[in-house]
Design a protein around this motif. Structure first.
Motif, PDB file in Angstrom:
ATOM      1  N   ALA A 224     -10.594   6.676 -13.125  1.00 28.46           N
ATOM      2  CA  ALA A 224     -11.178   7.776 -13.631  1.00 28.46           C
ATOM      3  C   ALA A 224     -10.872   8.988 -12.960  1.00 28.46           C
ATOM      4  N   ALA A 225     -10.635   8.991 -11.680  1.00 37.81           N
ATOM      5  CA  ALA A 225     -10.260  10.119 -10.592  1.00 37.81           C
ATOM      6  C   ALA A 225      -8.543  10.523 -11.145  1.00 37.81           C
ATOM      7  N   VAL A 226      -7.813   9.703 -11.663  1.00 41.59           N
ATOM      8  CA  VAL A 226      -6.509  10.118 -11.805  1.00 41.59           C
ATOM      9  C   VAL A 226      -6.243  10.322 -13.332  1.00 41.59           C
ATOM     10  N   GLY A 227      -7.365   9.844 -14.218  1.00 40.47           N
ATOM     11  CA  GLY A 227      -7.093  10.405 -15.692  1.00 40.47           C
ATOM     12  C   GLY A 227      -5.950   9.559 -16.076  1.00 40.47           C
ATOM     13  N   PRO A 228      -5.078  10.092 -17.181  1.00 44.08           N
ATOM     14  CA  PRO A 228      -4.132   9.437 -17.970  1.00 44.08           C
ATOM     15  C   PRO A 228      -2.775   9.299 -17.109  1.00 44.08           C
ATOM     16  N   GLY A 229      -2.675  10.076 -15.971  1.00 41.35           N
ATOM     17  CA  GLY A 229      -1.397  10.191 -15.355  1.00 41.35           C
ATOM     18  C   GLY A 229      -0.631  11.197 -15.858  1.00 41.35           C
ATOM     19  N   PRO A 230       0.702  11.321 -15.363  1.00 43.88           N
ATOM     20  CA  PRO A 230       0.917  10.598 -14.032  1.00 43.88           C
ATOM     21  C   PRO A 230       0.167  10.972 -12.706  1.00 43.88           C
ATOM     22  N   ALA A 231      -0.037   9.819 -11.817  1.00 45.52           N
ATOM     23  CA  ALA A 231      -0.810  10.263 -10.744  1.00 45.52           C
ATOM     24  C   ALA A 231      -0.176  10.023  -9.451  1.00 45.52           C
ATOM     25  N   GLU A 232      -0.805  10.719  -8.616  1.00 45.00           N
ATOM     26  CA  GLU A 232      -0.297  10.836  -7.199  1.00 45.00           C
ATOM     27  C   GLU A 232      -1.557  10.584  -6.325  1.00 45.00           C
ATOM     28  N   VAL A 233      -1.404   9.385  -5.378  1.00 44.03           N
ATOM     29  CA  VAL A 233      -2.766   9.019  -4.633  1.00 44.03           C
ATOM     30  C   VAL A 233      -2.368   8.934  -3.171  1.00 44.03           C
ATOM     31  N   VAL A 234      -3.148   9.364  -2.396  1.00 44.89           N
ATOM     32  CA  VAL A 234      -2.924   9.009  -0.930  1.00 44.89           C
ATOM     33  C   VAL A 234      -4.344   8.240  -0.513  1.00 44.89           C
ATOM     34  N   ILE A 235      -3.974   7.279   0.326  1.00 40.20           N
ATOM     35  CA  ILE A 235      -5.320   6.191   0.693  1.00 40.20           C
ATOM     36  C   ILE A 235      -5.132   6.528   2.242  1.00 40.20           C
ATOM     37  N   VAL A 236      -6.162   7.133   2.938  1.00 37.80           N
ATOM     38  CA  VAL A 236      -6.231   7.366   4.447  1.00 37.80           C
ATOM     39  C   VAL A 236      -7.021   6.288   5.003  1.00 37.80           C
ATOM     40  N   GLU A 237      -6.739   5.264   5.572  1.00 38.70           N
ATOM     41  CA  GLU A 237      -7.564   4.280   6.147  1.00 38.70           C
ATOM     42  C   GLU A 237      -7.717   4.097   7.640  1.00 38.70           C
ATOM     43  N   PRO A 238      -8.593   3.763   8.321  1.00 38.63           N
ATOM     44  CA  PRO A 238      -8.837   3.720   9.823  1.00 38.63           C
ATOM     45  C   PRO A 238      -8.056   2.363  10.431  1.00 38.63           C
ATOM     46  N   TYR A 239      -7.392   1.524   9.719  1.00 37.68           N
ATOM     47  CA  TYR A 239      -6.710   0.452   9.963  1.00 37.68           C
ATOM     48  C   TYR A 239      -5.234   0.537   9.526  1.00 37.68           C
TER      49      TYR A 239
END
Length: 304
Positions: A224-239
């Motif tokens: 839902a957040a990226v929509g139809p794209g193209p999409a760029e996603v960054v995931i910031v995790e504490p592990y």
């Protein structure tokens, strides 16, 4: 503000009073926080000593006997050292329980590498059927712990941290929350990474999703957040960096996309230091994150 581990002990003590099917298994760690609970419920608060394989085995045995076990110690001694027991005693026997860790990635630097477990979530990813909660505030830890205890026979891992965000977010044990909306990319902040991510993305035209339940991964929220794209996603995790990039790739399988996983690096840092120094060394402080996120999304660091 109390710590997540303080809140865990206080909440679990109350739950022991309320629920006769609940049991707590310890391996010395946090035993002082359960002294009164042990006097009140000597048959349901068990300290096995420094025997982590036994810790997990006893928890699974209590589950086989019809109790809901809460099993607790440092992450390195809860997931890594007794991994065979986690795999067989809980998974192979198909029983449920709640594993609650403390001092995961580098929360107690003075303990050295033996007390660090940045690969804990990635290791659990090799097993089937585990729910993983990563609270970012003591209030969230209490909510997610109560959710985990009430989750029937499910297998749940609650990853507590000494790091905490300034304010809690209303969490439900299932969904990501949208805390900022933008058009030039999506940043998923996991648990205690939220404050640094918000500081890092101040003035940037990006959406920030907040994740405290990372398994199952909320694919619907990301789509839902990226929509139809193209999409760029960054995931910031504490592990471990990249732990959830595969989950994001699967969620966006039919959407053109790029995913960057930021987290703890694989290289061992051989100096104790402080938590803040470990954050900076792994590029997880706000200044480093701003440069890494802006560079990946091709945004000027001054804002877009």
């Amino acid at each position: 503000m109390d710590s997540m581990r303080d809140r865990f002990a206080a909440t679990t003590t109350r739950l022991l009073d309320e629920d006769p099917s609940l049991a707590v298994v310890l391996a010395e760690i946090s035993a002082d926080r359960f002294e009164q609970a042990g006097r009140d419920h000597p048959d349901r608060v068990i300290n096995v000593g420094i025997r982590e394989q036994l810790l997990v085995g006893v928890g699974a045995g209590l589950a086989l006997a019809g109790l809901r076990p809460v099993v607790h110690t440092f992450a390195s001694f809860l997931i890594e050292r007794p991994f065979e027991q986690v795999k067989l005693d809980f998974g192979h026997q198909d029983v449920g329980g709640v594993l609650v860790s403390a001092a995961a990635s580098y929360d107690w630097p003075a303990g050295g590498f033996t007390h660090m477990a940045p690969g804990d979530v990635a290791l659990l990813d090799t097993l089937d059927g585990w729910t993983v909660h990563v609270p970012g505030h003591p209030d969230e830890a209490e909510t997610l712990l109560r959710h985990a205890v009430a989750a029937g026979d499910d297998r749940v891992y609650v990853r507590l941290s000494e790091q905490a965000n300034t304010s809690p977010v209303k969490v439900d044990g299932e969904h990501f929350r949208t805390v900022k909306e933008g058009r030039s990319g999506v940043v998923v902040a996991v648990g205690p990474m939220l404050d640094n991510v918000l500081r890092a993305t101040e003035g940037l035209d990006v959406t920030v999703l907040y994740a405290t339940t990372v398994r199952p991964f909320d694919a619907e929220a990301l789509r839902a957040a990226v929509g139809p794209g193209p999409a760029e996603v960054v995931i910031v995790e504490p592990y471990l960096a990249g732990t959830s990039t595969g989950e994001a790739d699967t969620a966006l399988l039919d959407v053109p996309h790029r995913v960057l996983g930021l987290g703890v690096g694989r290289a061992e840092l051989r100096r104790y230091g402080q938590i803040e120094e470990h954050l900076a060394a792994h590029g997880l402080d706000a200044v480093s994150l701003r440069g890494r996120i802006s560079g990946f999304l091709s945004l000027p660091e001054g804002g877009a």
